[in-house]
Write a protein that holds these residues in place. Structure first.
Motif, PDB file in Angstrom:
ATOM      1  N   GLU A   1       0.843  -1.214   0.000  1.00  0.00           N
ATOM      2  CA  GLU A   1       0.000   0.000   0.000  1.00  0.00           C
ATOM      3  C   GLU A   1       0.873   1.257   0.000  1.00  0.00           C
ATOM      4  O   GLU A   1       0.625   2.213  -0.736  1.00  0.00           O
ATOM      5  CB  GLU A   1      -0.906   0.017   1.241  1.00  0.00           C
ATOM      6  CG  GLU A   1      -1.979  -1.036   1.270  1.00  0.00           C
ATOM      7  CD  GLU A   1      -3.075  -0.767   0.229  1.00  0.00           C
ATOM      8  OE1 GLU A   1      -3.788   0.249   0.340  1.00  0.00           O
ATOM      9  OE2 GLU A   1      -3.202  -1.595  -0.703  1.00  0.00           O
ATOM     10  N   ALA A   2       1.902   1.237   0.852  1.00  0.00           N
ATOM     11  CA  ALA A   2       2.785   2.409   0.968  1.00  0.00           C
ATOM     12  C   ALA A   2       3.562   2.643  -0.317  1.00  0.00           C
ATOM     13  O   ALA A   2       3.754   3.787  -0.751  1.00  0.00           O
ATOM     14  CB  ALA A   2       3.740   2.211   2.149  1.00  0.00           C
ATOM     15  N   GLY A   3       4.018   1.551  -0.939  1.00  0.00           N
ATOM     16  CA  GLY A   3       4.754   1.677  -2.201  1.00  0.00           C
ATOM     17  C   GLY A   3       3.866   2.243  -3.306  1.00  0.00           C
ATOM     18  O   GLY A   3       4.286   3.110  -4.077  1.00  0.00           O
ATOM     19  N   ILE A   4       2.639   1.742  -3.370  1.00  0.00           N
ATOM     20  CA  ILE A   4       1.691   2.239  -4.371  1.00  0.00           C
ATOM     21  C   ILE A   4       1.429   3.730  -4.162  1.00  0.00           C
ATOM     22  O   ILE A   4       1.433   4.521  -5.107  1.00  0.00           O
ATOM     23  CB  ILE A   4       0.368   1.433  -4.311  1.00  0.00           C
ATOM     24  CG1 ILE A   4       0.603  -0.013  -4.761  1.00  0.00           C
ATOM     25  CG2 ILE A   4      -0.723   2.092  -5.160  1.00  0.00           C
ATOM     26  CD1 ILE A   4      -0.575  -0.967  -4.509  1.00  0.00           C
ATOM     27  N   ALA A   5       1.241   4.112  -2.899  1.00  0.00           N
ATOM     28  CA  ALA A   5       0.953   5.524  -2.596  1.00  0.00           C
ATOM     29  C   ALA A   5       2.141   6.426  -2.915  1.00  0.00           C
ATOM     30  O   ALA A   5       1.980   7.601  -3.257  1.00  0.00           O
ATOM     31  CB  ALA A   5       0.567   5.654  -1.113  1.00  0.00           C
ATOM     32  N   ALA A   6       3.347   5.870  -2.816  1.00  0.00           N
ATOM     33  CA  ALA A   6       4.554   6.695  -3.014  1.00  0.00           C
ATOM     34  C   ALA A   6       4.908   6.882  -4.490  1.00  0.00           C
ATOM     35  O   ALA A   6       5.695   7.770  -4.832  1.00  0.00           O
ATOM     36  CB  ALA A   6       5.736   6.061  -2.276  1.00  0.00           C
ATOM     37  N   ALA A   7       4.330   6.054  -5.361  1.00  0.00           N
ATOM     38  CA  ALA A   7       4.726   6.091  -6.776  1.00  0.00           C
ATOM     39  C   ALA A   7       3.960   7.170  -7.528  1.00  0.00           C
ATOM     40  O   ALA A   7       3.072   6.883  -8.330  1.00  0.00           O
ATOM     41  CB  ALA A   7       4.504   4.713  -7.411  1.00  0.00           C
ATOM     42  N   VAL A   8       4.293   8.406  -7.250  1.00  0.00           N
ATOM     43  CA  VAL A   8       3.618   9.544  -7.887  1.00  0.00           C
ATOM     44  C   VAL A   8       4.621  10.313  -8.737  1.00  0.00           C
ATOM     45  O   VAL A   8       5.823  10.269  -8.483  1.00  0.00           O
ATOM     46  CB  VAL A   8       3.009  10.490  -6.824  1.00  0.00           C
ATOM     47  CG1 VAL A   8       1.907   9.775  -6.039  1.00  0.00           C
ATOM     48  CG2 VAL A   8       4.079  11.011  -5.882  1.00  0.00           C
ATOM     49  N   PRO A   9       4.140  10.983  -9.783  1.00  0.00           N
ATOM     50  CA  PRO A   9       5.058  11.769 -10.615  1.00  0.00           C
ATOM     51  C   PRO A   9       5.857  12.748  -9.762  1.00  0.00           C
ATOM     52  O   PRO A   9       5.294  13.407  -8.884  1.00  0.00           O
ATOM     53  CB  PRO A   9       4.124  12.505 -11.578  1.00  0.00           C
ATOM     54  CG  PRO A   9       2.891  11.650 -11.655  1.00  0.00           C
ATOM     55  CD  PRO A   9       2.747  11.074 -10.281  1.00  0.00           C
ATOM     56  N   GLY A  10       7.147  12.798  -9.984  1.00  0.00           N
ATOM     57  CA  GLY A  10       8.004  13.706  -9.242  1.00  0.00           C
ATOM     58  C   GLY A  10       8.761  13.023  -8.125  1.00  0.00           C
ATOM     59  O   GLY A  10       9.836  13.486  -7.713  1.00  0.00           O
ATOM     60  N   ALA A  11       8.197  11.941  -7.581  1.00  0.00           N
ATOM     61  CA  ALA A  11       8.940  11.163  -6.582  1.00  0.00           C
ATOM     62  C   ALA A  11      10.060  10.411  -7.298  1.00  0.00           C
ATOM     63  O   ALA A  11      10.056  10.288  -8.522  1.00  0.00           O
ATOM     64  CB  ALA A  11       8.011  10.171  -5.888  1.00  0.00           C
ATOM     65  N   THR A  12      11.022   9.901  -6.540  1.00  0.00           N
ATOM     66  CA  THR A  12      12.065   9.076  -7.148  1.00  0.00           C
ATOM     67  C   THR A  12      11.850   7.620  -6.748  1.00  0.00           C
ATOM     68  O   THR A  12      11.109   7.309  -5.813  1.00  0.00           O
ATOM     69  CB  THR A  12      13.468   9.492  -6.678  1.00  0.00           C
ATOM     70  OG1 THR A  12      13.566   9.226  -5.273  1.00  0.00           O
ATOM     71  CG2 THR A  12      13.726  10.973  -6.943  1.00  0.00           C
ATOM     72  N   THR A  13      12.549   6.748  -7.467  1.00  0.00           N
ATOM     73  CA  THR A  13      12.516   5.324  -7.110  1.00  0.00           C
ATOM     74  C   THR A  13      13.074   5.120  -5.709  1.00  0.00           C
ATOM     75  O   THR A  13      12.670   4.182  -5.016  1.00  0.00           O
ATOM     76  CB  THR A  13      13.333   4.515  -8.136  1.00  0.00           C
ATOM     77  OG1 THR A  13      14.556   5.207  -8.413  1.00  0.00           O
ATOM     78  CG2 THR A  13      12.559   4.356  -9.432  1.00  0.00           C
ATOM     79  N   ASP A  14      13.972   5.992  -5.281  1.00  0.00           N
ATOM     80  CA  ASP A  14      14.479   5.913  -3.897  1.00  0.00           C
ATOM     81  C   ASP A  14      13.336   6.164  -2.906  1.00  0.00           C
ATOM     82  O   ASP A  14      13.250   5.512  -1.862  1.00  0.00           O
ATOM     83  CB  ASP A  14      15.572   6.960  -3.655  1.00  0.00           C
ATOM     84  CG  ASP A  14      16.774   6.756  -4.562  1.00  0.00           C
ATOM     85  OD1 ASP A  14      16.573   6.691  -5.792  1.00  0.00           O
ATOM     86  OD2 ASP A  14      17.898   6.667  -4.044  1.00  0.00           O
ATOM     87  N   ASP A  15      12.479   7.139  -3.225  1.00  0.00           N
ATOM     88  CA  ASP A  15      11.339   7.441  -2.338  1.00  0.00           C
ATOM     89  C   ASP A  15      10.423   6.227  -2.206  1.00  0.00           C
ATOM     90  O   ASP A  15       9.934   5.909  -1.124  1.00  0.00           O
ATOM     91  CB  ASP A  15      10.515   8.617  -2.893  1.00  0.00           C
ATOM     92  CG  ASP A  15      11.315   9.915  -2.931  1.00  0.00           C
ATOM     93  OD1 ASP A  15      12.218  10.080  -2.077  1.00  0.00           O
ATOM     94  OD2 ASP A  15      11.029  10.759  -3.807  1.00  0.00           O
ATOM     95  N   VAL A  16      10.168   5.578  -3.328  1.00  0.00           N
ATOM     96  CA  VAL A  16       9.282   4.406  -3.304  1.00  0.00           C
ATOM     97  C   VAL A  16       9.922   3.311  -2.450  1.00  0.00           C
ATOM     98  O   VAL A  16       9.263   2.661  -1.640  1.00  0.00           O
ATOM     99  CB  VAL A  16       9.014   3.900  -4.746  1.00  0.00           C
ATOM    100  CG1 VAL A  16       8.117   2.664  -4.725  1.00  0.00           C
ATOM    101  CG2 VAL A  16       8.360   5.010  -5.583  1.00  0.00           C
TER     102      VAL A  16
END
Lengths: 391, 391
Positions: free
Chosen positions: A285-300
């Motif tokens: 759930e957290a990974g899905i929520a983090a995958a937004v335009p502008g975020a990085t793969t590190d953020d996910v």
């Protein structure tokens, strides 16, 4: 076996290929390439639409040249010409392969040599997550005699392929839905006492029945409360009370992959495995929520990692928590610390948190998403929060 | 769905791998290599027995080093270690891939660097019918810094793999029999009016049911009296009265391929197509008879070619009349003029005469054989002399 799914039209319009080429040429311009030299099936398919399983035969090299201006050129064995002529491609040059002393090399050299030279550089599949589908010795001989320098075009090619078109996403969505339905139906097809191999055979057949073209990837493994690895199997091991059965699949529709797994409880599993399963469901759930335009793969990665660490992970031999997918089972980018890829609209990604919580007991979850302006859109049907049970 | 077939034991004994390595080392000695550096799945599987579908992911390179003396060494990503440990391999070295700045390269360099130097040459998969499964730029960097020279090991590797063991032949025989039975049953499963895609789906499912592990290759095409090509399809084309339906398959059992086709008459076909079909059936007989130890691939080609020419061939875009097979759909040698490979006992070969007898109308036959001291032993069930009919 209707599921209310809309079957995407196979193939893509000539307009779509024109747009792919135009966008690629813009990116090539920025990377300073006069042309891309492509030999690998997914790269050739991306630009031509050419579909074949004949890639299984390593005998003959195939080439596609994407110039900085104008249409791509196919330089291919005669055996492939009738089918290539059915694609949008018009410039198709052939030789009567196999010809060991010159398997297309002189034809390829003259094709590239006749292109306008602006940068003096040709991009080839030399770098990360790519391999060249031609003998390296012939590649080196081409490089030494071409005139232009041949350099690593992989970052350029991945930049092109990493962002999908709407039609590509429709394809991936379709195969994700087929595999989701088959995963959901699996507990009604297998029972305690059957073995891993039988489970895989049934799932493989069901996915084919539901409309997948092929299933090149279906590792499966079972173990008490978790599994030691997630990329090999099935083996002859019998499913036993207390096991978790892990199955992953990369099945395809019209060339496009899904790549996601499911876990099943065989009878009942220990509370500790249930606790870890719940933590991984939340990490997803957290990974899905983090995958937004502008975020990085590190953020996910960080969004998932925080929950996994909190849940008591002792390790993870996978080395990352998800990746791109499309014409290949795995594509850049990788959700890992230091990857640093900025997520943009129309990327298609796996969200794949996993952890070893005791020696040899690993659990891994996985979903596939497309990135939209508003955040992730789930392409798979979300795994149930409670482990489905096989009895 | 028993066919009286004996299921071969999966995998191979440690003794078999020891014998493969010992024979390979004798051949390496003759070619002057201190070690073979292997990256491609079939080469790695040949020496280690390691089975995985994870090769679909291009992200991580894998390496196996076969030294001139002693046991092979696996240099692989951590993700693969638990499964590699189940094989006969004992020297398994890992790194936590993916690590873009050094994905196993320094570990591989030190592994090769520590081997005894006798010839100062390492053989790599640089030549014909092989490609390197690692980024070429990393390969070139390894080559520049290794100390030993890296040269084309492909002729050496093919010399090793081209002659099969008895257990390998048992594997190939088994998958050939499964596919033969499925081909034979196909007319009872499909009808005029269905399309190519549906025919392939049914055959694919039937082959899985009968015990194949996978079907990476199943081109299918239909056309009035013959087909324009034999390596692509299926398409949505509907099977019509007068068509010939061509289906080929490379299905696998425990890593080993069959590779042979079958032709079906849809309703009735024209006399001319029947005449060509009969000529090709006889050409296959001649090819089988010619494949004896001591003959060359040129001889096998000539035996078939004489009959094909006599029958009025106007062309053949395939470029050869058969080839080796085993861990790959196609392997050396090729039955073609100038190939010049001397046929020896325990080679496994396709006998594949084909001809275009009118523009766009090609018919191709194919069987798989193992070469024995007494001549060819058929691994497939011989195609019927009369075209089977789908009604």
């Amino acid at each position: 076996m209707s599921t209310g799914l809309i079957l995407p039209k196979r193939g893509f319009t000539p307009q779509e290929f024109e747009q792919r080429v135009a966008r690629a040429q813009t990116i090539m311009h920025r990377h300073g390439f006069d042309a891309l030299l492509l030999t690998a099936p997914p790269n050739i398919r991306y630009f031509t639409g050419f579909d074949s399983q004949f890639w299984e035969s390593p005998t003959r090299p195939w080439f596609v040249v994407v110039p900085l201006e104008g249409a791509p050129i196919a330089v291919i064995p005669e055996i492939g010409a009738p089918e290539m002529a059915l694609t949008w491609m018009t410039d198709i040059r052939t030789w009567p392969a196999p010809v060991p002393h010159d398997d297309g090399l002189s034809l390829l050299r003259s094709t590239i040599g006749a292109l306008p030279r602006r940068f003096g550089r040709i991009g080839a599949e030399m770098g990360r997550e790519m391999s060249l589908r031609m003998p390296v010795s012939e590649f080196l001989s081409l490089r030494d005699t071409l005139g232009s320098s041949i350099e690593d075009g992989s970052p350029c090619i991945w930049e092109i392929r990493m962002v999908k078109t709407a039609a590509e996403i429709d394809h991936i969505h379709y195969i994700c839905q087929i595999a989701s339905d088959a995963y959901e139906a699996l507990p009604s097809q297998i029972s305690i006492g059957e073995n891993e191999r039988e489970a895989v055979r049934k799932l493989r057949i069901d996915i084919a029945r539901r409309g997948a073209d092929s299933t090149p990837f279906m590792p499966a493994i079972s173990g008490p409360g978790g599994v030691p690895q997630i990329v090999c199997g099935p083996h002859d091991r019998t499913l036993e009370q207390g096991d978790i059965l892990f199955i992953d699949t990369g099945s395809t529709f019209d060339g496009y992959f899904c790549d996601f797994d499911r876990n099943y409880a065989i009878g009942t599993v220990a509370d500790e495995a249930r606790r870890v399963h719940e933590a991984l469901w939340l990490a997803t759930e957290a990974g899905i929520a983090a995958a937004v335009p502008g975020a990085t793969t590190d953020d996910v990665w960080r969004a998932m990692s925080a929950i996994i660490e909190e849940a008591g992970a002792i390790g993870n031999n996978v080395g990352r928590l998800g990746h791109g997918l499309g014409l290949q089972l795995t594509e850049p980018p990788s959700h890992r610390l230091g990857d640093g890829t900025v997520i943009v609209e129309n990327m298609v990604l796996t969200i794949e948190p996993g952890m070893e919580y005791a020696p040899g007991k690993m659990i891994v979850h996985e979903e596939n998403i497309a990135v939209t302006a508003d955040g992730a859109r789930l392409l798979t049907k979300r795994a149930p929060r409670e482990l489905p049970v096989i009895r």
